[in-house]
Design an enzyme around this catalytic site. Sequence first.
Site, mmCIF file in Angstrom:
data_model
loop_
_atom_site.group_PDB
_atom_site.id
_atom_site.type_symbol
_atom_site.label_atom_id
_atom_site.label_comp_id
_atom_site.label_asym_id
_atom_site.label_seq_id
_atom_site.Cartn_x
_atom_site.Cartn_y
_atom_site.Cartn_z
ATOM 1 N N ASN A 208 0.852 -1.193 0.000
ATOM 2 C CA ASN A 208 0.000 0.000 0.000
ATOM 3 C C ASN A 208 0.887 1.243 0.000
ATOM 4 O OD1 ASN A 208 0.570 0.800 2.854
ATOM 5 N ND2 ASN A 208 -0.331 -1.228 3.205
ATOM 6 N N ASP A 277 -4.388 -6.525 5.128
ATOM 7 C CA ASP A 277 -5.475 -7.326 5.705
ATOM 8 C C ASP A 277 -5.487 -8.729 5.107
ATOM 9 O OD1 ASP A 277 -6.497 -5.336 7.372
ATOM 10 O OD2 ASP A 277 -7.585 -4.404 5.706
ATOM 11 N N LYS A 287 9.000 -16.831 -10.829
ATOM 12 C CA LYS A 287 8.234 -15.701 -11.358
ATOM 13 C C LYS A 287 6.997 -16.202 -12.130
ATOM 14 C CE LYS A 287 8.627 -11.833 -14.488
ATOM 15 N NZ LYS A 287 9.243 -11.418 -15.715
ATOM 16 N N ASP A 304 -4.748 -10.198 12.846
ATOM 17 C CA ASP A 304 -4.869 -8.792 13.231
ATOM 18 C C ASP A 304 -3.971 -8.519 14.445
ATOM 19 O OD1 ASP A 304 -5.797 -6.304 14.374
ATOM 20 O OD2 ASP A 304 -7.414 -6.465 12.907
ATOM 21 N N ILE A 305 -2.904 -7.792 14.211
ATOM 22 C CA ILE A 305 -1.906 -7.546 15.264
ATOM 23 C C ILE A 305 -2.526 -6.744 16.399
ATOM 24 C CG2 ILE A 305 0.359 -6.529 15.754
ATOM 25 C CD1 ILE A 305 0.887 -6.707 12.662
ATOM 26 N N PHE A 321 -5.004 2.863 14.689
ATOM 27 C CA PHE A 321 -5.277 3.877 13.677
ATOM 28 C C PHE A 321 -6.389 3.327 12.787
ATOM 29 C CE2 PHE A 321 -2.425 7.585 13.146
ATOM 30 C CZ PHE A 321 -1.731 7.464 14.337
ATOM 31 N N LYS A 335 -14.108 -0.021 14.947
ATOM 32 C CA LYS A 335 -12.803 -0.655 15.238
ATOM 33 C C LYS A 335 -12.446 -0.488 16.711
ATOM 34 C CE LYS A 335 -11.073 -0.289 10.525
ATOM 35 N NZ LYS A 335 -10.419 0.492 9.502
ATOM 36 N N LYS A 339 -12.303 -4.105 18.464
ATOM 37 C CA LYS A 339 -10.964 -4.577 18.832
ATOM 38 C C LYS A 339 -10.646 -4.273 20.290
ATOM 39 C CE LYS A 339 -9.180 -4.056 14.107
ATOM 40 N NZ LYS A 339 -8.017 -3.877 13.247
HETATM 41 O O1 PMT Z 1 2.827 5.995 6.671
HETATM 42 P P1 PMT Z 1 2.269 7.315 6.161
HETATM 43 O O2 PMT Z 1 2.492 7.492 4.692
HETATM 44 O O3 PMT Z 1 2.741 8.483 6.990
HETATM 45 O O4 PMT Z 1 0.671 7.277 6.335
HETATM 46 C C1 PMT Z 1 0.115 7.205 7.604
HETATM 47 C C2 PMT Z 1 -1.059 6.194 7.655
HETATM 48 C C3 PMT Z 1 -2.209 6.693 6.805
HETATM 49 C C4 PMT Z 1 -0.603 4.814 7.170
HETATM 50 C C5 PMT Z 1 -1.451 6.079 9.175
HETATM 51 O O5 PMT Z 1 -1.833 7.339 9.654
HETATM 52 C C6 PMT Z 1 -2.564 5.081 9.379
HETATM 53 O O6 PMT Z 1 -3.746 5.359 9.223
HETATM 54 N N1 PMT Z 1 -2.191 3.808 9.739
HETATM 55 C C7 PMT Z 1 -3.127 2.686 9.826
HETATM 56 C C8 PMT Z 1 -3.431 2.194 8.444
HETATM 57 C C9 PMT Z 1 -4.359 0.993 8.460
HETATM 58 O O7 PMT Z 1 -3.948 -0.094 8.168
HETATM 59 O O8 PMT Z 1 -5.569 1.257 8.888
HETATM 60 P P2 PMT Z 1 -6.767 0.141 8.952
HETATM 61 O O9 PMT Z 1 -7.986 0.949 9.214
HETATM 62 O O10 PMT Z 1 -6.753 -0.742 7.752
HETATM 63 O O11 PMT Z 1 -6.376 -0.729 10.212
HETATM 64 C C10 PMT Z 1 -6.852 -0.456 11.516
HETATM 65 C C11 PMT Z 1 -5.799 -0.761 12.539
HETATM 66 O O12 PMT Z 1 -5.568 -2.170 12.580
HETATM 67 C C12 PMT Z 1 -4.460 -0.099 12.316
HETATM 68 O O13 PMT Z 1 -3.989 0.345 13.578
HETATM 69 C C13 PMT Z 1 -3.579 -1.230 11.786
HETATM 70 O O14 PMT Z 1 -2.224 -1.059 12.155
HETATM 71 C C14 PMT Z 1 -4.189 -2.440 12.476
HETATM 72 N N2 PMT Z 1 -4.030 -3.718 11.773
HETATM 73 C C15 PMT Z 1 -4.632 -3.936 10.557
HETATM 74 C C16 PMT Z 1 -4.512 -5.160 9.965
HETATM 75 C C17 PMT Z 1 -3.761 -6.179 10.604
HETATM 76 N N3 PMT Z 1 -3.595 -7.370 10.052
HETATM 77 N N4 PMT Z 1 -3.180 -5.935 11.780
HETATM 78 C C18 PMT Z 1 -3.312 -4.730 12.375
HETATM 79 O O15 PMT Z 1 -2.761 -4.512 13.455
#
Ligand code: PMT
Length: 400
Positions: A208, A277, A287, A304-305, A321, A335, A339
Amino acid sequence: MTINKHILVGVSGGIAAYKSAELVRLLRKQGAEVRVVMTEAATQFVRPLTFQALSGHSVQFELLNAEAENAMSHISLARWADVFVIAPASANTIAKCSHGLADDLLSTLYLAVDCPVYIAPAMNQAMWHKAVTQENIAKLKAHGVIIIGPEQGDQACGDTGFGRMSEPVAICERILAKPVEQCLQGLRVLISAGPTREPLDPVRYITNRSSGKMGYALANAAVQAGAKVTLVSGPVTLVVPAAIDAYQVETAAQMFETVMAKASDCDIYIGAAAVADYTPITVQAQKIKKQAQQSTIILQKTQDILATVAKLDKRPFTVGFAAETNNLESYALHKLHEKNLDMIAANWVGREQGGFDSNENALQVFWQTGQKTLEMMNKTQLAEQFILLCAERFNEKNTT
Ligand code: PMT
């Protein structure tokens, strides 16, 4: 803002020196007492008399000037200062400060002060991006110096890019803002940052647009707040400051393993990484060849961490986040509850300003009993405000 601070302003050589006259005026307007020191080069851009008139004190620029030393020695000046701000800070002054060189009054004062130091760099964009300048900046940050800017835009030399000194009003607000210093003193903070890469074959992967800027800014702000910081980072091109214990990972599974190995030993976990995800169910050993008109990749959910950290018996204060392109508030609240988080910071992504890869961002922060909006600003500044908020909520949770 009502303050009564002694602010020492160091002006080094650069066209942005004229902006520092406005900075001095703004600081005085806020009630601060200001003294100005200049480098010889700075006096070529703005006359000391300008700063004398605005600060109400004579301006010093010579290290070995008996008259000036009699009036107030450089050591007394260093002791006098509650805050030292170097604006503009040229590449040369930054290099001297980061290496402890003291061959003029300004760089000597940098070594002599025992107060918070703010540096507002200003230089040509190529000089700013030069690896050695970035290393010097990283070193200063690791030494606890707070870097303000620089900003992006048109430059006096005709270039466009990063290197413009931040506007005086932004520097003034930053210096007089509630200090982030020590609000996490003694705490262990674990932060994830950047993207993950999910391989399809030896040469391709799904990822991403995360640059890691938000997560790294949070890690720096947490260090400045006195925390012992561990950073688990996906592949990014940012420099990790020396004060941070960093682990580089590539995939969501590696990030999961690394975070989980540390999570029980930390007080606060902030999941700023954009973790995939889904990951390809199989990784081809060779390849993948171009064959059929259409091709299907089967993906499976990653672990999901964040949710797993929140389920730990000995769980840290858990902060997530939420990166959303629509329904920001409702998805973020979902969320937060689903969570079982202590806090969640929601940000818009895919818009013109803020989010992925941008230097600015805005956050809508939610917790079980409240919310706060942090307006669009530089990610460094935003991270400091967010860390202050985390500290407040963490303290509230642990004292009630
Ligand atoms: O890195 P930059 O370019 O500065 O951009 C910042 C950002 C936009 C990446 C940052 O501010 C941000 O939003 N980070 C979280 C991005 C994200 O994956 O959001 P989500 O809504 O998909 O996930 C929700 C939360 O679950 C996040 O805290 C993520 O870290 C966590 N997660 C998601 C999937 C997973 N398998 N494990 C997780 O822990």
